[in-house]
Design a protein around this motif. Sequence first.
Motif, PDB file in Angstrom:
ATOM      1  N   SER A  96     -92.045 -12.849 -46.206  1.00 27.43           N
ATOM      2  CA  SER A  96     -92.508 -12.408 -46.144  1.00 27.43           C
ATOM      3  C   SER A  96     -93.418 -10.970 -46.755  1.00 27.43           C
ATOM      4  O   SER A  96     -94.063 -10.037 -46.258  1.00 27.43           O
ATOM      5  CB  SER A  96     -91.691 -11.237 -44.542  1.00 27.43           C
ATOM      6  N   MET A  97     -93.004 -11.561 -47.949  1.00 29.36           N
ATOM      7  CA  MET A  97     -94.149 -11.590 -49.086  1.00 29.36           C
ATOM      8  C   MET A  97     -95.694 -11.724 -49.012  1.00 29.36           C
ATOM      9  O   MET A  97     -96.140 -12.966 -48.346  1.00 29.36           O
ATOM     10  CB  MET A  97     -93.753 -12.830 -50.320  1.00 29.36           C
ATOM     11  N   PHE A  98     -96.492 -10.940 -49.380  1.00 23.98           N
ATOM     12  CA  PHE A  98     -97.207 -10.748 -49.662  1.00 23.98           C
ATOM     13  C   PHE A  98     -98.319 -10.369 -50.468  1.00 23.98           C
ATOM     14  O   PHE A  98     -98.009  -9.349 -51.446  1.00 23.98           O
ATOM     15  CB  PHE A  98     -98.047  -9.590 -48.110  1.00 23.98           C
ATOM     16  N   PRO A  99     -98.843 -11.224 -51.713  1.00 20.62           N
ATOM     17  CA  PRO A  99     -99.412 -12.748 -50.714  1.00 20.62           C
ATOM     18  C   PRO A  99     -98.379 -13.716 -50.718  1.00 20.62           C
ATOM     19  O   PRO A  99     -97.608 -14.018 -50.893  1.00 20.62           O
ATOM     20  CB  PRO A  99    -100.663 -12.983 -51.553  1.00 20.62           C
ATOM     21  N   GLY A 100     -98.849 -14.673 -49.804  1.00 16.26           N
ATOM     22  CA  GLY A 100     -98.288 -15.529 -49.153  1.00 16.26           C
ATOM     23  C   GLY A 100     -98.143 -17.133 -50.237  1.00 16.26           C
ATOM     24  O   GLY A 100     -99.581 -17.598 -50.590  1.00 16.26           O
ATOM     25  N   VAL A 101     -97.561 -17.871 -50.282  1.00 16.29           N
ATOM     26  CA  VAL A 101     -96.923 -19.579 -50.286  1.00 16.29           C
ATOM     27  C   VAL A 101     -97.791 -19.212 -52.256  1.00 16.29           C
ATOM     28  O   VAL A 101     -98.921 -19.627 -52.305  1.00 16.29           O
ATOM     29  CB  VAL A 101     -98.230 -20.268 -49.367  1.00 16.29           C
ATOM     30  N   LYS A 122    -105.702 -10.883 -44.490  1.00 16.93           N
ATOM     31  CA  LYS A 122    -105.175 -10.692 -43.527  1.00 16.93           C
ATOM     32  C   LYS A 122    -104.515 -11.484 -42.127  1.00 16.93           C
ATOM     33  O   LYS A 122    -104.392 -11.896 -41.428  1.00 16.93           O
ATOM     34  CB  LYS A 122    -105.498  -9.133 -43.370  1.00 16.93           C
ATOM     35  N   SER A 123    -106.401 -12.696 -41.861  1.00 15.39           N
ATOM     36  CA  SER A 123    -106.889 -13.063 -41.539  1.00 15.39           C
ATOM     37  C   SER A 123    -105.552 -14.612 -41.811  1.00 15.39           C
ATOM     38  O   SER A 123    -105.608 -15.028 -40.439  1.00 15.39           O
ATOM     39  CB  SER A 123    -108.015 -13.864 -41.162  1.00 15.39           C
ATOM     40  N   GLN A 124    -105.330 -15.023 -42.541  1.00 15.72           N
ATOM     41  CA  GLN A 124    -104.243 -16.138 -42.678  1.00 15.72           C
ATOM     42  C   GLN A 124    -102.273 -15.917 -42.348  1.00 15.72           C
ATOM     43  O   GLN A 124    -102.084 -16.246 -41.885  1.00 15.72           O
ATOM     44  CB  GLN A 124    -104.143 -16.640 -44.194  1.00 15.72           C
ATOM     45  N   LEU A 125    -102.557 -14.260 -42.987  1.00 10.11           N
ATOM     46  CA  LEU A 125    -101.182 -14.044 -43.341  1.00 10.11           C
ATOM     47  C   LEU A 125    -100.710 -12.777 -42.345  1.00 10.11           C
ATOM     48  O   LEU A 125    -101.487 -11.801 -42.470  1.00 10.11           O
ATOM     49  CB  LEU A 125    -100.309 -13.949 -44.306  1.00 10.11           C
ATOM     50  N   LYS A 126    -100.216 -12.817 -41.121  1.00  7.72           N
ATOM     51  CA  LYS A 126    -100.087 -11.919 -40.040  1.00  7.72           C
ATOM     52  C   LYS A 126     -98.145 -11.527 -39.910  1.00  7.72           C
ATOM     53  O   LYS A 126     -97.257 -12.248 -39.247  1.00  7.72           O
ATOM     54  CB  LYS A 126    -100.290 -12.093 -38.989  1.00  7.72           C
ATOM     55  N   VAL A 127     -97.386 -11.049 -41.004  1.00  5.46           N
ATOM     56  CA  VAL A 127     -96.462 -10.514 -41.366  1.00  5.46           C
ATOM     57  C   VAL A 127     -95.643  -9.009 -41.078  1.00  5.46           C
ATOM     58  O   VAL A 127     -94.951  -8.906 -41.974  1.00  5.46           O
ATOM     59  CB  VAL A 127     -95.618 -11.401 -42.704  1.00  5.46           C
ATOM     60  N   GLU A 159     -95.995 -13.199 -35.663  1.00  3.36           N
ATOM     61  CA  GLU A 159     -97.386 -12.628 -34.579  1.00  3.36           C
ATOM     62  C   GLU A 159     -97.747 -13.919 -33.404  1.00  3.36           C
ATOM     63  O   GLU A 159     -98.929 -13.569 -33.369  1.00  3.36           O
ATOM     64  CB  GLU A 159     -97.873 -12.209 -34.910  1.00  3.36           C
ATOM     65  N   GLY A 160     -96.769 -14.981 -33.462  1.00  6.11           N
ATOM     66  CA  GLY A 160     -96.672 -16.279 -32.597  1.00  6.11           C
ATOM     67  C   GLY A 160     -97.860 -16.879 -32.940  1.00  6.11           C
ATOM     68  O   GLY A 160     -98.716 -17.802 -32.635  1.00  6.11           O
ATOM     69  N   MET A 161     -97.674 -16.930 -34.194  1.00  7.94           N
ATOM     70  CA  MET A 161     -99.079 -17.568 -35.586  1.00  7.94           C
ATOM     71  C   MET A 161     -98.096 -19.058 -34.846  1.00  7.94           C
ATOM     72  O   MET A 161     -98.920 -20.302 -34.878  1.00  7.94           O
ATOM     73  CB  MET A 161     -98.853 -17.352 -36.970  1.00  7.94           C
ATOM     74  N   GLY A 162     -96.768 -19.168 -35.565  1.00  7.13           N
ATOM     75  CA  GLY A 162     -95.801 -21.089 -35.299  1.00  7.13           C
ATOM     76  C   GLY A 162     -96.287 -22.173 -36.601  1.00  7.13           C
ATOM     77  O   GLY A 162     -96.596 -21.497 -37.222  1.00  7.13           O
ATOM     78  N   ASN A 163     -96.619 -22.881 -36.401  1.00  6.79           N
ATOM     79  CA  ASN A 163     -96.784 -23.720 -37.187  1.00  6.79           C
ATOM     80  C   ASN A 163     -98.265 -24.029 -37.693  1.00  6.79           C
ATOM     81  O   ASN A 163     -99.132 -24.028 -35.926  1.00  6.79           O
ATOM     82  CB  ASN A 163     -96.680 -25.293 -36.346  1.00  6.79           C
ATOM     83  N   ILE A 164     -98.863 -23.757 -38.540  1.00  9.64           N
ATOM     84  CA  ILE A 164    -100.380 -23.687 -38.773  1.00  9.64           C
ATOM     85  C   ILE A 164    -100.568 -24.820 -39.988  1.00  9.64           C
ATOM     86  O   ILE A 164     -99.542 -25.171 -40.580  1.00  9.64           O
ATOM     87  CB  ILE A 164    -100.478 -22.398 -39.549  1.00  9.64           C
ATOM     88  N   VAL A 165    -102.068 -24.936 -40.380  1.00  5.75           N
ATOM     89  CA  VAL A 165    -102.458 -25.654 -41.746  1.00  5.75           C
ATOM     90  C   VAL A 165    -103.739 -25.083 -41.854  1.00  5.75           C
ATOM     91  O   VAL A 165    -104.639 -24.382 -41.188  1.00  5.75           O
ATOM     92  CB  VAL A 165    -102.777 -27.516 -40.802  1.00  5.75           C
ATOM     93  N   VAL A 166    -103.660 -25.247 -43.072  1.00  4.40           N
ATOM     94  CA  VAL A 166    -105.226 -25.114 -43.602  1.00  4.40           C
ATOM     95  C   VAL A 166    -105.967 -25.742 -44.685  1.00  4.40           C
ATOM     96  O   VAL A 166    -105.057 -26.213 -45.194  1.00  4.40           O
ATOM     97  CB  VAL A 166    -104.733 -23.502 -44.757  1.00  4.40           C
ATOM     98  N   LYS A 167    -106.890 -25.261 -45.173  1.00  6.09           N
ATOM     99  CA  LYS A 167    -107.607 -27.061 -45.794  1.00  6.09           C
ATOM    100  C   LYS A 167    -108.290 -25.938 -46.775  1.00  6.09           C
ATOM    101  O   LYS A 167    -109.125 -25.348 -46.896  1.00  6.09           O
ATOM    102  CB  LYS A 167    -108.192 -27.946 -45.279  1.00  6.09           C
ATOM    103  N   THR A 168    -108.607 -27.090 -47.646  1.00  5.56           N
ATOM    104  CA  THR A 168    -109.584 -26.340 -49.005  1.00  5.56           C
ATOM    105  C   THR A 168    -109.953 -28.011 -49.815  1.00  5.56           C
ATOM    106  O   THR A 168    -109.659 -28.945 -49.872  1.00  5.56           O
ATOM    107  CB  THR A 168    -108.824 -25.630 -50.185  1.00  5.56           C
ATOM    108  N   GLY A 417     -97.538  -7.070 -46.673  1.00  6.30           N
ATOM    109  CA  GLY A 417     -98.907  -6.368 -46.653  1.00  6.30           C
ATOM    110  C   GLY A 417     -99.200  -6.534 -47.998  1.00  6.30           C
ATOM    111  O   GLY A 417     -98.446  -6.388 -48.478  1.00  6.30           O
ATOM    112  N   PRO A 418    -100.803  -6.377 -48.111  1.00 11.98           N
ATOM    113  CA  PRO A 418    -101.729  -7.080 -49.810  1.00 11.98           C
ATOM    114  C   PRO A 418    -101.407  -5.591 -50.278  1.00 11.98           C
ATOM    115  O   PRO A 418    -100.906  -4.041 -50.424  1.00 11.98           O
ATOM    116  CB  PRO A 418    -102.682  -6.804 -49.132  1.00 11.98           C
ATOM    117  N   ARG A 419    -101.766  -6.739 -51.945  1.00 15.28           N
ATOM    118  CA  ARG A 419    -101.341  -5.084 -52.761  1.00 15.28           C
ATOM    119  C   ARG A 419    -102.111  -3.895 -52.786  1.00 15.28           C
ATOM    120  O   ARG A 419    -101.902  -2.895 -52.768  1.00 15.28           O
ATOM    121  CB  ARG A 419    -100.756  -5.920 -54.362  1.00 15.28           C
TER     122      ARG A 419
END
Length: 583
Positions: A96-101, A122-127, A159-168, A417-419
């Motif tokens: 639950s650290m923010f920002p994450g990963v 916040k749109s990526q990390l809902k903790v 918050e119901g996110m479950g398994n997710i993927v992001v890309k770049t 939440g964000p710093r």
Amino acid sequence: MKEHVTAYVQMGKRSLRFGTLLLSALFVAGNMYAAKPKQAKAPVFTKFVYQGNDQVYNDNPLNEGEFYNPILQGCYPDPAIVKRGEDYFLVASSFSMFPGVPIFHSKDLVNWKQIGHVLDRKSQLKVGRSGIAEGIYAPALAYNPHNETFYMITTQFAEGMGNIVVKTKDPFQGWSDPYQLKFDGIDPSLFFDDDGKAYVVHNDAPAWGTARYQGHRVIKIWEYDVENDQVIEGTDQVIVNGGVNIEEKPIWIEAPHIYKRHGKYYLMCAEGGTGDWHSEVIFVSDSPKGPYVPAPSNPILSQRYLHPDRADKVDWAGHADLVEGPDGKMYGVFLAIRPNEKGRVNTGRETFILPVDWSGKFPVFENGLIPMKPVLKTPEGVVNKTGQEGFFPNGNFTFEENFKAVKLDYRWIGMRGPREDFLTIVKDGAQIKPFSANIKAVAPISSLFHRQQHRTFTATTTVKYKPESSKDLAGLVCYQSEKFNYVFGITKKGDKTIIVLERTAAGKSTIVASAEISYKDAVTLQVDAKGDDYRFNYSVDGVNFENLGGTVSGDILSTDVAGGFTGSLIGLYTTSDNDAVVE
């Protein structure tokens, strides 16, 4: 003139009742206003110094061509790694650290720079309502050469996110918003085959009603639709049931990765749970979808069979990922712990690396089944620059922060939440706006955190602050979770300014000690730890320190007492809802 006065008096008589009522109302309102405590000005932290002094590094100075293991000290668990060309990228769990990963970059597997966080919006990390041991678990990295895209896949328990993927296309430039994936389980990993097909493997529960024992898990595989970033319905199948040998009741087969080598498909997983039975095992198949056959010599990495009282103990080794090094040799990153003299795990699960011998059919971590050493040889041609030129430090080091840089160091994190929601860099330092939530809340809290990275360390900060009431507090916190922590700060008791040390264990708080203090402008606070022994000190002149509360145990900052999966964090903390109240 007399007529004017008479008229005024008569008017006053006629409105005497109204005026009396008006004055009474104003008096009551004034008293109500006066009863509200004056709000304290947001504290400013002018400096922070963290100094590590572990004996293992004093006893093992580096020679040329050597570097220290772990490569990331402190709470950087569940490492995953990927290579494109000469570039390596590494990520770790953040809960639950923010920002994450947190994401790191290297050219040589020795010298690492943190380039940011994968989940920084916040749109990526809902903790925001997640306990510290929830949130982001076990991120995995993959690169798809067919569309030149990087992927980070993970489980977000929030918050119901479950398994997710992001890309770049470029890890230096940020990542997409999440694509939610339609499967259950944890620890997903992507594999892109030479023919352009893609697959997801992950840990899951066995089919309903078929579990044979507690900890019985399976590894599943799905085909993955790259165009729509979703698993293909109906393609899932179990490729490992239970573990290497289900008759031995192996527990928690998880963290799967698929690798292709010499036309064969290798499935590597953690087995045994992320504790003292942790290990890494390997399987092989002619197809990505199996059947997979375990290696005859599993596990290929573990510290579980060794003497419990070995020197410079490393334990719980597992949850690994493989990559080819700059010298053409294979290497594996993995998590492990370094307990203190009482077996405490205050620094949490850290990121280690070892060379891997893959000269035979199956890979084996070199020296991964014997007591691990704190020093490794660098890959051929690599110069150790850790702690220099912006590279992440390891060993014994000092981190100094005066909050003068344009960009805040990535090592500083918030919680849930964000710093930026509470932090402003001002002329004198870091101004932290107090939230109404305190350190025990499962909510965003106004605390700027740095990981504990050594058994023996001091962390010192100076704070400009004048509390106005007992609800105001600013200071240092040693934080394992919302239910296990120490708060060391400045508050009020009546008209007196006091310093207080509070211990919270399993959600129950006690005041260890308090003292009245007098100072002109600022107070310097310090936590001084030697293994399990923690001391909290303060100075009103910045030179001479006094102790508060004597020596206290760091037991509540360890996962073996507090539970969960994180290491201890040191926070610059403030709140307008202080409950560390001295009676």
